[in-house]
Design a protein around this motif. Structure first.
Motif, PDB file in Angstrom:
ATOM      1  N   ARG A 332      60.919  34.284 -32.632  1.00 21.58           N
ATOM      2  CA  ARG A 332      60.567  35.659 -33.008  1.00 21.58           C
ATOM      3  C   ARG A 332      59.133  35.776 -33.515  1.00 21.58           C
ATOM      4  NH1 ARG A 332      66.166  35.842 -34.632  1.00 21.58           N
ATOM      5  NH2 ARG A 332      65.635  34.917 -36.651  1.00 21.58           N
ATOM      6  N   ASP A 333      58.624  34.720 -34.149  1.00 18.39           N
ATOM      7  CA  ASP A 333      57.323  34.814 -34.816  1.00 18.39           C
ATOM      8  C   ASP A 333      56.171  34.182 -34.048  1.00 18.39           C
ATOM      9  OD1 ASP A 333      58.577  36.097 -36.892  1.00 18.39           O
ATOM     10  OD2 ASP A 333      58.832  34.264 -38.096  1.00 18.39           O
ATOM     11  N   ALA A 334      56.473  33.334 -33.071  1.00 13.13           N
ATOM     12  CA  ALA A 334      55.420  32.563 -32.403  1.00 13.13           C
ATOM     13  C   ALA A 334      55.514  32.696 -30.890  1.00 13.13           C
ATOM     14  CB  ALA A 334      55.514  31.094 -32.819  1.00 13.13           C
ATOM     15  N   GLN A 335      54.545  32.135 -30.225  1.00 12.96           N
ATOM     16  CA  GLN A 335      54.512  32.090 -28.762  1.00 12.96           C
ATOM     17  C   GLN A 335      54.477  30.637 -28.320  1.00 12.96           C
ATOM     18  OE1 GLN A 335      50.914  34.189 -28.595  1.00 12.96           O
ATOM     19  NE2 GLN A 335      51.832  36.223 -28.686  1.00 12.96           N
ATOM     20  N   ARG A 336      55.129  30.369 -27.233  1.00 12.05           N
ATOM     21  CA  ARG A 336      55.234  28.995 -26.754  1.00 12.05           C
ATOM     22  C   ARG A 336      54.142  28.702 -25.738  1.00 12.05           C
ATOM     23  NH1 ARG A 336      60.423  26.440 -23.455  1.00 12.05           N
ATOM     24  NH2 ARG A 336      59.501  24.390 -23.087  1.00 12.05           N
ATOM     25  N   LEU A 337      53.534  27.535 -25.828  1.00  8.13           N
ATOM     26  CA  LEU A 337      52.558  27.117 -24.823  1.00  8.13           C
ATOM     27  C   LEU A 337      53.287  26.554 -23.610  1.00  8.13           C
ATOM     28  CD1 LEU A 337      49.651  25.463 -26.860  1.00  8.13           C
ATOM     29  CD2 LEU A 337      50.054  27.871 -26.283  1.00  8.13           C
TER      30      LEU A 337
END
Length: 444
Positions: A332-337
């Motif tokens: 919910r809080d981050a983005q995945r590389l």
């Protein structure tokens, strides 16, 4: 799909490119490439053309070779001299044979080199060394059907039974249409080797003898798209007019051959595409093509040809109820590389692709001002008798990646280990366990 991917940011990391003019050979080709049809049909010629244009050659074009699935790429220097690169695409195994026979400078392979080939080519140096084994792109084997076939999902067990002939009708897998007609690449194909390794061999099943075999990826795909009862496997760029289905492996969720899932190698039938450059090879054109393939321009050509480039991007992931609560909080809080770090078999050491990806990730973090406590590493592993031990091992893998990132000035926000949760492959064989032993990178 349950995974909704939005590519938000892109960082192109440039590895070394050719800086000085390459020599013009007195006679014969400047470079000889043999091996995979998946690579050799379009990607190798496109990369060679890119290198030639970078070298300032004029009139760069390709012509048919002496036999089917062979071509030559030509260009002219400012002085009017002709530079020629010969490409033969008869299957991955033929590339390694050509290296042994000194009829090729580079082997193109859509599978890792086999142990037997490694031993056979030992006089040329260690072809598993970082400089020799070069991952140039990621591909996914799509399972394709006729567009009118209503099926949307198959699991790897069903695939093994269909392609072995144990399942011979569509009704047996919940479909309609009567008898199944199997289509497959030929025995020299790296695509076939990959399918055999990922699906058939793991379950001890040979390919059904009635399968229609093809050397050409395009011809196979077109044949399946015309046959209402057909099923085949193909490299991602060759789906063409056919229909790809979602694949389940073990306890993984159904996955389509989407760019994002192939980039991270989570998709069950994802694979790496390689150039193998023998350490003993002194042809400057061979080394230049390898370097160009890893450059930003080279990776753009990879993407333009329908494969998955290794440029690091950030993507938003949609939470699923099946995810652990703590993992959902990260989602919910981050983005995945779009990269997973994986390890050498039976080792805690990063594999050759992971070593390259480290520098790509560091470049991305620097370019987007995320070096200071903006990164969380998330480790996963295969199932153990003791869940706590599985969780510990998964965190230790994340710490192994942390050590390398710290050397490059990255201060981590958090390191998490989720053990054997959220598998992307079945844990019933070494290949699946290796795939599940992975480290994801999340940025805030």
């Amino acid at each position: 799909m349950t995974l909704r991917v939005l590519f938000l940011l892109c960082c192109v990391f440039s590895l070394p490119v050719v800086a000085t003019p390459l020599p013009v050979p007195d006679q014969g080709p400047a470079l000889r490439i043999q091996g995979s049809n998946t690579i050799g049909a379009a990607l190798s010629p496109a990369l060679v053309k890119g290198l030639m244009e970078q070298q300032g050659l004029h009139g760069v074009h390709s012509e048919p070779g002496e036999s089917a699935n062979e071509q030559r790429v030509l260009g002219r220097t400012r002085q009017g001299q002709t530079i020629r690169v010969d490409i033969a695409a008869h299957g991955s195994s033929t590339g390694f044979s050509a290296l042994k026979n000194a009829t090729a400078d580079l082997a193109a392979s859509s599978r890792p080199i086999k142990d037997s080939e490694l031993v056979d080519l030992e006089p040329l140096g260690d072809l598993k060394s970082p400089g020799a084994e070069q991952v140039i792109a990621i591909d996914g084997l799509a399972i394709i059907l006729n567009p009118q076939n209503p099926l949307t999902t198959l699991n790897t067990e069903q695939l093994a039974q269909i392609f072995n002939g144990d399942i011979s009708t569509w009704e047996a897998v919940g479909g309609v249409g009567g008898a199944i007609q199997v289509y497959a690449r030929d025995d020299k194909s790296g695509t076939y080797d990959t399918f055999k390794e990922l699906v058939l061999r793991l379950r001890g099943k040979p390919l059904v003898t009635s399968a229609k075999r093809f050397e050409s990826s395009e011809q196979l795909s077109d044949a399946v798209s015309r046959d209402p009862q057909g099923i085949g496997f193909i490299g991602l760029p060759y789906v063409r007019q056919a229909k790809a289905v979602a694949i389940v492996d073990g306890d993984s969720h159904p996955m389509l051959a989407l760019n994002s899932l192939i980039a991270t190698e989570d998709y069950p039938l994802s694979r790496r595409l390689f150039f193998y450059l023998p350490p003993s090879n002194r042809n400057p054109w061979a080394k230049a093509l390898v370097d160009f393939s890893q450059s930003s321009k080279g990776q753009s050509i990879v993407a333009a040809n329908g494969f998955i480039a290794q440029q690091v991007q950030a993507m938003a992931v949609e939470p699923r109820d099946s995810m652990p609560e703590d993992y959902q909080a990260i989602v919910r809080d981050a983005q995945r590389l779009t990269v997973n770090f994986r390890f050498e078999e039976g080792s805690a050491s990063l594999d050759n692709k992971a070593r390259q990806d480290l520098q790509r990730v560091v470049a991305y973090l620097k370019a987007h001002d995320k070096l200071d406590k903006q990164v969380t590493l998330v480790g996963f592993g295969d199932a153990k008798n003791d869940p706590q031990r599985a969780a510990l091992l998964s965190k230790l893998r994340a710490m192994a990646v942390r050590r390398e990132l710290v050397k490059n000035g990255v201060v981590l926000r958090d390191i998490r280990g989720f053990g054997a949760q959220m598998p992307v492959a079945a844990n019933t064989a070494d290949e699946g366990r290796i795939k599940n032993r992975r480290v994801e990178v999340w940025v805030y």
